[in-house]
Design an enzyme around this catalytic site. Structure first.
Site, PDB file in Angstrom:
ATOM      1  N   HIS A  19     -42.761-112.792  60.699  1.00  0.00           N
ATOM      2  CA  HIS A  19     -41.776-113.710  61.132  1.00  0.00           C
ATOM      3  C   HIS A  19     -40.800-113.090  62.151  1.00  0.00           C
ATOM      4  CE1 HIS A  19     -37.694-115.475  61.010  1.00  0.00           C
ATOM      5  NE2 HIS A  19     -38.329-116.511  60.971  1.00  0.00           N
ATOM      6  N   CYS A  20     -40.475-111.559  62.109  1.00  0.00           N
ATOM      7  CA  CYS A  20     -39.464-111.090  62.923  1.00  0.00           C
ATOM      8  C   CYS A  20     -39.957-110.919  64.308  1.00  0.00           C
ATOM      9  CB  CYS A  20     -39.282-109.891  62.321  1.00  0.00           C
ATOM     10  SG  CYS A  20     -38.249-109.851  60.730  1.00  0.00           S
ATOM     11  N   ILE A  21     -41.142-110.033  64.608  1.00  0.00           N
ATOM     12  CA  ILE A  21     -41.333-109.554  65.947  1.00  0.00           C
ATOM     13  C   ILE A  21     -41.498-110.824  67.113  1.00  0.00           C
ATOM     14  CG2 ILE A  21     -42.453-108.011  67.714  1.00  0.00           C
ATOM     15  CD1 ILE A  21     -40.478-106.844  65.632  1.00  0.00           C
ATOM     16  N   ILE A  73     -40.854-113.713  66.962  1.00  0.00           N
ATOM     17  CA  ILE A  73     -39.680-114.951  66.830  1.00  0.00           C
ATOM     18  C   ILE A  73     -38.451-114.556  66.995  1.00  0.00           C
ATOM     19  CG2 ILE A  73     -38.847-116.789  65.559  1.00  0.00           C
ATOM     20  CD1 ILE A  73     -41.415-117.041  64.006  1.00  0.00           C
ATOM     21  N   ASP A  74     -37.811-113.528  66.421  1.00  0.00           N
ATOM     22  CA  ASP A  74     -36.447-113.076  66.699  1.00  0.00           C
ATOM     23  C   ASP A  74     -35.854-112.864  68.086  1.00  0.00           C
ATOM     24  OD1 ASP A  74     -36.604-113.551  64.029  1.00  0.00           O
ATOM     25  OD2 ASP A  74     -36.158-111.396  63.278  1.00  0.00           O
TER      26      ASP A  74
END
Length: 419
Positions: free
Chosen positions: A259-261, A263-264
């Site tokens: 989810h992080c790399i 999208i964030d």
């Protein structure tokens, strides 16, 4: 009856928060809209890889329970929001789950309740979206309620760092909100780091992942030209990381996942474009490079097939590891999906093995993991190692493959082709 904590959302972030809070002695309710998930949680059946059924049973014994009834919010001293914040179809942040959660809790807040948003978002969300919704319900900051942002730092599969021993950044929309949030998290987190405000806490999370996104893009770009120049990038990285200062090793791969790399950093880029009217060029370039890796992987596979006078169409391709990270079952944003889709469009016969994923579904395809992957490796025209799960003896697999393409740099034998 009152509760020390209600956690909205019982997924990869919310359930660990519930776990550590409950095991520290707090009375905890996990609020989850999915009724089947609620039933399973209350039966001691976990859907999160980092929390086993036995650990969930310990939580239940400590007083934790899951609920789909929003009325539990009215009895909460603290409410932590851990709901998904995906990107919308146009690439802009989708905060609908956050807004829905806040609208649900706003009229139900008990006097003096603390609300903390943990869902990753762009700077200003807590001040400009969450705060006005609660105030519109007739509540006054610093008297009726307190509000803060604390970014989640959950790293699935990390056996060294969990929620308790990973420093917790906290920023309130007021000084008193910060103080109360620090006091709350200090009950079950070893180190709590207060920052100037909610915007600083929101941006800290985005900086962490943007830093990784950009550095991964750097080595992915280097992987392409090092291949053309006949330079072993993996050996280069091993040499560079011997420097005890000024360098941190990042490694190339088939793309970025989780989810992080992926999208964030887009949240930060979105806010810069929206408010300042110019692009965050580092993020946009990094996204372009990292998003190009699945296509590049397939082109390298075609090169290997050409050596054997074969075309992609009709060739048997075995993918090893389809999760986004080694030794976890999480498939969110895994680059394996796009690689498989490109291979199939090219006419390849795609098979896979993953010890953590028995059935893999993507687009309109549903595959079952190869039961005898040693035989599957021997029969495939090309084996692609996408995720280096510890179960895989990479050099042994490479030695028995017709062609073995290692995107993770684990193979050291002469029989492997490395990214």
């Amino acid at each position: 009856m009152s509760y020390d904590l209600v956690v909205i959302g019982q997924g990869y972030v919310g359930l660990p928060v519930s776990q550590y809070a409950a095991m520290s002695g707090l009375s905890v309710v996990g609020l989850e809209l999915n009724r089947e998930t609620v039933e399973n949680l209350n039966k001691g059946i976990s859907h999160i890889g980092d929390i086993s059924d036995s650990e969930l049973s310990e939580m239940l014994a400590a007083g934790y329970r899951a609920s789909s009834d929003a009325e539990v919010l009215s009895a909460a001293r603290t409410i932590v929001i851990c709901v998904p914040t995906p990107l919308g179809d146009a690439g802009s942040p989708d905060l609908s789950a956050v807004e829905s959660a806040v609208r649900s809790l706003a009229p139900r807040l008990s006097p003096g309740a603390l609300v903390v948003l943990e869902s990753t978002t762009y700077p200003g969300t807590t001040d400009d979206i969450v705060l006005p919704i609660i105030e519109a319900a007739g509540k006054s900051l610093d008297s009726d309620f307190f509000l803060a942002f604390s970014p989640e730092r959950i790293d699935p599969g990390n056996e060294k760092y969990g929620l308790k021993n990973t420093p917790k950044v906290v920023g309130g929309v007021s000084a008193e909100s910060t103080r109360r949030a620090v006091d709350f998290y200090s009950r079950f987190v070893d180190t709590v780091v207060p920052v100037k405000g909610a915007r600083e806490a929101e941006t800290a999370k985005l900086l962490e992942n943007t830093y990784r996104h950009i550095n991964i893009a750097l080595v992915n770009e280097m992987a392409k030209f090092c291949h053309e120049l006949d330079i072993d990038l993996w050996d280069v990285i091993d040499a560079a990381k011997t420097k005890p200062f000024g360098f941190q090793a990042f490694y190339p791969g088939p793309g970025v996942g989780g989810h992080c790399i992926p999208i964030d950093p887009n949240y930060l880029s979105y806010q810069v474009r929206k408010q300042l009217k110019y692009p965050f060029r580092f993020v946009e370039l990094a996204e372009e490079i990292n998003n190009s890796m699945p296509g590049y992987i397939v082109r390298r596979v075609q090169e290997l097939l050409n050596v054997d006078s074969r075309s992609l169409r009709g060739s048997s391709i075995l993918l090893l590891g389809v999760t986004y990270k080694a030794n976890v079952a999480d498939q969110r944003e895994s680059p394996a999906t796009e690689i498989a889709e490109i291979l199939e469009r090219g006419g390849a016969e795609v098979r896979y093995h993953d010890p953590f994923v028995s059935k893999w579904e993507y687009a309109n395809t549903s595959l079952i993991s190869e039961t005898d992957y040693d035989q599957a490796v021997k029969k495939a025209d090309v084996v692609i190692l996408l995720q280096a799960h510890t179960e895989y003896d990479v050099d042994a697999l490479a030695a028995t493959s017709i062609r073995f393409f290692d995107t993770r740099g684990g193979a050291r034998g002469a029989g492997a082709h490395r990214l």
